[in-house]
Design a protein around this motif. Structure first.
Motif, PDB file in Angstrom:
ATOM      1  N   ALA A 367       0.872  -1.174   0.000  1.00 18.21           N
ATOM      2  CA  ALA A 367       0.000   0.000   0.000  1.00 18.21           C
ATOM      3  C   ALA A 367       0.909   1.224   0.000  1.00 18.21           C
ATOM      4  CB  ALA A 367      -0.910   0.005   1.215  1.00 18.21           C
ATOM      5  N   VAL A 368       0.883   1.997  -1.068  1.00 16.88           N
ATOM      6  CA  VAL A 368       1.858   3.063  -1.251  1.00 16.88           C
ATOM      7  C   VAL A 368       1.187   4.431  -1.201  1.00 16.88           C
ATOM      8  CG1 VAL A 368       3.366   1.592  -2.631  1.00 16.88           C
ATOM      9  CG2 VAL A 368       1.628   2.960  -3.774  1.00 16.88           C
ATOM     10  N   THR A 369       1.939   5.406  -0.705  1.00 21.35           N
ATOM     11  CA  THR A 369       1.493   6.799  -0.738  1.00 21.35           C
ATOM     12  C   THR A 369       2.285   7.597  -1.766  1.00 21.35           C
ATOM     13  OG1 THR A 369       3.031   7.365   1.041  1.00 21.35           O
ATOM     14  CG2 THR A 369       0.778   6.751   1.672  1.00 21.35           C
ATOM     15  N   SER A 370       3.400   7.023  -2.208  1.00 25.04           N
ATOM     16  CA  SER A 370       4.197   7.619  -3.284  1.00 25.04           C
ATOM     17  C   SER A 370       4.877   6.483  -4.037  1.00 25.04           C
ATOM     18  CB  SER A 370       5.238   8.599  -2.727  1.00 25.04           C
ATOM     19  OG  SER A 370       6.146   7.930  -1.873  1.00 25.04           O
ATOM     20  N   PHE A 371       5.171   6.720  -5.293  1.00 24.41           N
ATOM     21  CA  PHE A 371       5.805   5.695  -6.120  1.00 24.41           C
ATOM     22  C   PHE A 371       6.314   6.353  -7.390  1.00 24.41           C
ATOM     23  CE2 PHE A 371       1.278   5.838  -7.075  1.00 24.41           C
ATOM     24  CZ  PHE A 371       1.233   5.894  -8.461  1.00 24.41           C
ATOM     25  N   MET A 372       6.995   5.578  -8.198  1.00 26.08           N
ATOM     26  CA  MET A 372       7.389   6.050  -9.516  1.00 26.08           C
ATOM     27  C   MET A 372       6.471   5.434 -10.557  1.00 26.08           C
ATOM     28  SD  MET A 372      11.522   6.377  -9.625  1.00 26.08           S
ATOM     29  CE  MET A 372      11.839   4.670  -9.282  1.00 26.08           C
ATOM     30  N   LEU A 373       6.142   6.211 -11.560  1.00 29.72           N
ATOM     31  CA  LEU A 373       5.339   5.731 -12.677  1.00 29.72           C
ATOM     32  C   LEU A 373       6.251   5.596 -13.886  1.00 29.72           C
ATOM     33  CD1 LEU A 373       2.298   5.117 -13.373  1.00 29.72           C
ATOM     34  CD2 LEU A 373       2.281   7.365 -14.481  1.00 29.72           C
ATOM     35  N   LEU A 374       6.245   4.410 -14.508  1.00 33.97           N
ATOM     36  CA  LEU A 374       7.116   4.120 -15.640  1.00 33.97           C
ATOM     37  C   LEU A 374       6.289   3.893 -16.897  1.00 33.97           C
ATOM     38  CD1 LEU A 374       9.501   1.499 -13.979  1.00 33.97           C
ATOM     39  CD2 LEU A 374       9.593   3.988 -13.826  1.00 33.97           C
ATOM     40  N   GLU A 375       6.880   4.230 -18.028  1.00 35.84           N
ATOM     41  CA  GLU A 375       6.196   3.974 -19.295  1.00 35.84           C
ATOM     42  C   GLU A 375       6.057   2.479 -19.534  1.00 35.84           C
ATOM     43  OE1 GLU A 375       6.605   5.056 -24.063  1.00 35.84           O
ATOM     44  OE2 GLU A 375       8.281   5.457 -22.702  1.00 35.84           O
ATOM     45  N   TYR A 376       7.110   1.726 -19.214  1.00 44.19           N
ATOM     46  CA  TYR A 376       7.117   0.279 -19.384  1.00 44.19           C
ATOM     47  C   TYR A 376       7.512  -0.367 -18.063  1.00 44.19           C
ATOM     48  CZ  TYR A 376       7.047   0.993 -24.442  1.00 44.19           C
ATOM     49  OH  TYR A 376       6.702   1.359 -25.716  1.00 44.19           O
ATOM     50  N   PRO A 377       7.025  -1.573 -17.783  1.00 42.55           N
ATOM     51  CA  PRO A 377       7.423  -2.251 -16.547  1.00 42.55           C
ATOM     52  C   PRO A 377       8.883  -2.661 -16.595  1.00 42.55           C
ATOM     53  CG  PRO A 377       6.174  -3.737 -17.944  1.00 42.55           C
ATOM     54  CD  PRO A 377       6.107  -2.383 -18.600  1.00 42.55           C
ATOM     55  N   VAL A 378       9.507  -2.726 -15.438  1.00 41.45           N
ATOM     56  CA  VAL A 378      10.916  -3.081 -15.318  1.00 41.45           C
ATOM     57  C   VAL A 378      11.033  -4.373 -14.533  1.00 41.45           C
ATOM     58  CG1 VAL A 378      13.072  -2.415 -14.195  1.00 41.45           C
ATOM     59  CG2 VAL A 378      11.817  -0.747 -15.548  1.00 41.45           C
ATOM     60  N   GLY A 379      11.889  -5.283 -15.013  1.00 36.80           N
ATOM     61  CA  GLY A 379      12.150  -6.519 -14.287  1.00 36.80           C
ATOM     62  C   GLY A 379      13.279  -6.297 -13.293  1.00 36.80           C
ATOM     63  N   CYS A 380      14.511  -6.297 -13.790  1.00 33.30           N
ATOM     64  CA  CYS A 380      15.678  -6.013 -12.948  1.00 33.30           C
ATOM     65  C   CYS A 380      15.980  -4.521 -13.030  1.00 33.30           C
ATOM     66  CB  CYS A 380      16.881  -6.821 -13.423  1.00 33.30           C
ATOM     67  SG  CYS A 380      18.430  -6.329 -12.632  1.00 33.30           S
ATOM     68  N   GLY A 390      12.119   8.965 -18.447  1.00 31.74           N
ATOM     69  CA  GLY A 390      11.212   7.843 -18.628  1.00 31.74           C
ATOM     70  C   GLY A 390      10.455   7.457 -17.382  1.00 31.74           C
ATOM     71  N   LEU A 391      10.434   8.345 -16.384  1.00 34.64           N
ATOM     72  CA  LEU A 391       9.692   8.052 -15.162  1.00 34.64           C
ATOM     73  C   LEU A 391       9.129   9.335 -14.569  1.00 34.64           C
ATOM     74  CD1 LEU A 391      11.662   8.934 -12.549  1.00 34.64           C
ATOM     75  CD2 LEU A 391      12.894   6.927 -13.335  1.00 34.64           C
ATOM     76  N   VAL A 392       8.084   9.170 -13.776  1.00 30.06           N
ATOM     77  CA  VAL A 392       7.419  10.292 -13.110  1.00 30.06           C
ATOM     78  C   VAL A 392       7.300   9.959 -11.630  1.00 30.06           C
ATOM     79  CG1 VAL A 392       5.305  11.664 -12.953  1.00 30.06           C
ATOM     80  CG2 VAL A 392       6.105  10.868 -15.187  1.00 30.06           C
ATOM     81  N   SER A 393       7.688  10.886 -10.770  1.00 30.74           N
ATOM     82  CA  SER A 393       7.484  10.720  -9.333  1.00 30.74           C
ATOM     83  C   SER A 393       6.035  11.072  -9.004  1.00 30.74           C
ATOM     84  CB  SER A 393       8.438  11.639  -8.564  1.00 30.74           C
ATOM     85  OG  SER A 393       8.167  11.592  -7.178  1.00 30.74           O
ATOM     86  N   VAL A 394       5.372  10.198  -8.254  1.00 24.11           N
ATOM     87  CA  VAL A 394       3.954  10.388  -7.941  1.00 24.11           C
ATOM     88  C   VAL A 394       3.770  10.478  -6.430  1.00 24.11           C
ATOM     89  CG1 VAL A 394       1.633   9.409  -8.111  1.00 24.11           C
ATOM     90  CG2 VAL A 394       3.249   9.137 -10.011  1.00 24.11           C
ATOM     91  N   GLU A 395       3.065  11.502  -5.992  1.00 19.49           N
ATOM     92  CA  GLU A 395       2.717  11.676  -4.581  1.00 19.49           C
ATOM     93  C   GLU A 395       1.198  11.759  -4.485  1.00 19.49           C
ATOM     94  OE1 GLU A 395       4.717  15.182  -3.307  1.00 19.49           O
ATOM     95  OE2 GLU A 395       6.719  14.447  -3.867  1.00 19.49           O
ATOM     96  N   LEU A 429       4.069  14.340 -10.055  1.00 17.10           N
ATOM     97  CA  LEU A 429       2.621  14.518  -9.970  1.00 17.10           C
ATOM     98  C   LEU A 429       2.241  14.563  -8.498  1.00 17.10           C
ATOM     99  CD1 LEU A 429       1.111  12.134 -12.695  1.00 17.10           C
ATOM    100  CD2 LEU A 429       1.489  14.597 -12.821  1.00 17.10           C
ATOM    101  N   THR A 430       1.627  15.639  -8.059  1.00 14.74           N
ATOM    102  CA  THR A 430       1.185  15.770  -6.675  1.00 14.74           C
ATOM    103  C   THR A 430      -0.335  15.749  -6.614  1.00 14.74           C
ATOM    104  OG1 THR A 430       1.293  18.182  -6.871  1.00 14.74           O
ATOM    105  CG2 THR A 430       3.239  17.064  -5.992  1.00 14.74           C
ATOM    106  N   GLU A 431      -0.852  15.551  -5.385  1.00 22.00           N
ATOM    107  CA  GLU A 431      -2.305  15.453  -5.201  1.00 22.00           C
ATOM    108  C   GLU A 431      -2.886  14.419  -6.166  1.00 22.00           C
ATOM    109  OE1 GLU A 431      -4.348  17.363  -2.877  1.00 22.00           O
ATOM    110  OE2 GLU A 431      -2.305  17.464  -2.078  1.00 22.00           O
ATOM    111  N   ALA A 432      -2.156  13.315  -6.315  1.00 20.99           N
ATOM    112  CA  ALA A 432      -2.488  12.359  -7.372  1.00 20.99           C
ATOM    113  C   ALA A 432      -3.472  11.294  -6.897  1.00 20.99           C
ATOM    114  CB  ALA A 432      -1.213  11.698  -7.878  1.00 20.99           C
ATOM    115  N   ARG A 433      -4.129  10.690  -7.867  1.00 25.07           N
ATOM    116  CA  ARG A 433      -5.000   9.542  -7.609  1.00 25.07           C
ATOM    117  C   ARG A 433      -4.761   8.504  -8.701  1.00 25.07           C
ATOM    118  NH1 ARG A 433      -8.279  13.635  -9.635  1.00 25.07           N
ATOM    119  NH2 ARG A 433      -9.501  13.091 -11.500  1.00 25.07           N
ATOM    120  N   VAL A 434      -4.962   7.242  -8.339  1.00 25.33           N
ATOM    121  CA  VAL A 434      -4.703   6.125  -9.242  1.00 25.33           C
ATOM    122  C   VAL A 434      -6.032   5.511  -9.666  1.00 25.33           C
ATOM    123  CG1 VAL A 434      -3.588   3.871  -9.504  1.00 25.33           C
ATOM    124  CG2 VAL A 434      -2.496   5.659  -8.123  1.00 25.33           C
ATOM    125  N   GLY A 435      -6.178   5.270 -10.965  1.00 31.36           N
ATOM    126  CA  GLY A 435      -7.397   4.660 -11.476  1.00 31.36           C
ATOM    127  C   GLY A 435      -7.096   3.620 -12.534  1.00 31.36           C
TER     128      GLY A 435
END
Length: 438
Positions: A367-380, A390-395, A429-435
């Motif tokens: 359960a996260v309150t912040s994370f990084m958003l990537l265009e493509y998923p990363v394995g290693c 290629g990434l966005v910080s999300v709060e 991205l601040t004040e963000a929501r996930v859908g």
């Protein structure tokens, strides 16, 4: 639920890079030709290459199991459906048939691809892309003799700048034809270069290294992009990474060969253990040593995404604005290392935007309150680290949390661009929501 891989902070000023080049590669492109795909000059950085390689591989699978769905699959399905509909109204042109065949190969519909390409190639025996695509399709059906026949034609018909690539593909098919049934249960990498990889972490014997052509890495990357489901090519790519001193990437690639492709050869498993042990020792070193990138390619990623900035909708202050990833990834730096944003992106600064992507947690929590958003998923993370653009910080909004989701999500929030701090993320991205993704 398996926990996602955790990541260290990534900043646009904080990646250490050293250059270690396996020769100076010339551009090559052949094997599978779809006019909607553009390739950058190879070799690409391993981080970007492996992301695009996985996307191409999972594009062929409707439901790729534990792997997230490929963002490319919907694009390929749409393009193929358009050409199939067109083919019902009138005969496809040779170029259209070549495109449809390539798309069907990408989607894993190999028999359908052969059904499209075979009659078109018979009617147009001097058409290069039809010959090359049909050769690839025959190879994937297991009919290596017919694949070799078509690739012989592709070499004959290829424009000069693509002829070498076709020749390498033909050599690969002939080697596997000679191996016969043993090719389905390989004990070694394809003998394309006459090199014996000894499995010594981070190095290759000088006598073997001198056998490698200048463009060895570019050749294997290109073959792997045409044939992304081919584990043996990925194995050789890992050996080349190790030969260049990048034992971390080599270990990660061979991990995938064993765990995702189930390669059972004693050599690949022994080399994997050796490279993994060496990589784990490097990870114990202080400072930023584990995050160094020992190979810098000619391009950050092999697949090029083009877009028309003039076709983007007008930015509105009173509405949610869609933010395409190419607008973000087009960010560059000037001579002083400062970010240079597209004018369209500058207009979105401080506005509410929505962007689709994949969640990458920063800590060991679901359960996260912040994370990084990537265009493509990363394995290693350490071998597939995205570019800073290629990434966005999300709060998320204060007091809100979101469960980690493996698939594609849509994030809406207020965009802030970072123009001055090289130790901070480029985009937040601040004040963000996930859908749910569109």
């Amino acid at each position: 639920m398996r926990r996602p891989p955790l990541v260290p902070p990534l900043r646009w000023g904080g990646v250490l890079v050293t250059l270690c080049v396996l020769g100076s590669p010339a551009p090559a492109r052949a094997g599978l030709h779809y006019s909607g795909e553009q390739f950058a000059e190879l070799p690409s950085r391993f981080s970007g290459f492996l992301v695009d390689h996985r996307s191409l591989r999972t594009a062929a699978v409707e439901r790729p199991g534990d792997l997230p769905p490929s963002p490319l699959r919907d694009d390929y399905l749409t393009a193929a459906a358009r050409l199939e509909k067109l083919g019902k109204d009138r005969p496809l042109t040779p170029d259209e048939a070549a495109d449809l065949g390539a798309l069907l190969v990408r989607l894993g519909k190999i028999d359908a691809a052969v059904a499209v390409l075979s009659p078109a190639a018979r009617k147009n025996p001097e058409h290069f892309r039809l010959a090359a695509n049909l050769g690839t399709a025959f190879q994937l059906t297991g009919d290596l003799d017919r694949a070799a026949d078509q690739l012989e034609e592709a070499v004959r018909l290829a424009p000069a700048k693509w002829r070498d690539g076709e020749a390498w593909h033909l050599k690969l098919v002939k080697l596997r034809t000679k191996e016969g049934r043993a090719a389905s249960n390989p004990t070694a990498v394809d003998d394309l270069f006459g090199v014996r990889y000894g499995g010594e972490p981070g190095t290759l014997a000088a006598s073997e290294r001198k056998k490698l052509p200048d463009d060895a890495l570019a050749v294997i990357q290109q073959l792997a992009l045409w044939l992304p489901g081919d584990a043996r090519l990925l194995w050789q790519l890992g050996e080349l990474a190790n030969a260049a001193g990048d034992v971390r990437t080599a270990a990660a690639i061979l991990d995938g060969c064993v765990t995702e492709f189930a390669l059972g050869a004693a050599a690949v498993r022994a080399h994997r253990r050796a490279y993994r042990a060496a990589a784990d020792e490097l990870a114990k070193k202080p400072d930023h040593e584990p995050h160094k990138v020992s190979i810098k390619g000619k391009s950050p990623r092999p697949l090029v995404k083009a877009f028309d900035e003039s076709a983007l909708p007008a930015v509105r202050a009173d509405a949610v604005n869609a933010l395409p990833w190419p607008v973000l990834t087009a960010t560059t730096t000037d001579a002083k290392g400062r970010p240079v944003f597209l004018k369209y992106l500058e207009q979105l600064d401080g506005k509410t935007v929505t962007v689709n992507g994949f969640m990458q947690p920063l800590r060991d929590e679901l359960a996260v309150t912040s994370f990084m958003l990537l265009e493509y998923p990363v394995g290693c993370w350490f071998c597939e680290t995205p570019e800073p653009a290629g990434l966005v910080s999300v709060e998320l909004k204060a007091g809100k949390a979101s469960e980690f989701k493996k698939g594609l999500v849509k994030v809406t929030g207020t965009l802030t661009l970072n123009r001055t701090d090289p130790e901070a993320y480029l985009f937040t991205l601040t004040e963000a929501r996930v859908g749910e993704a569109d």
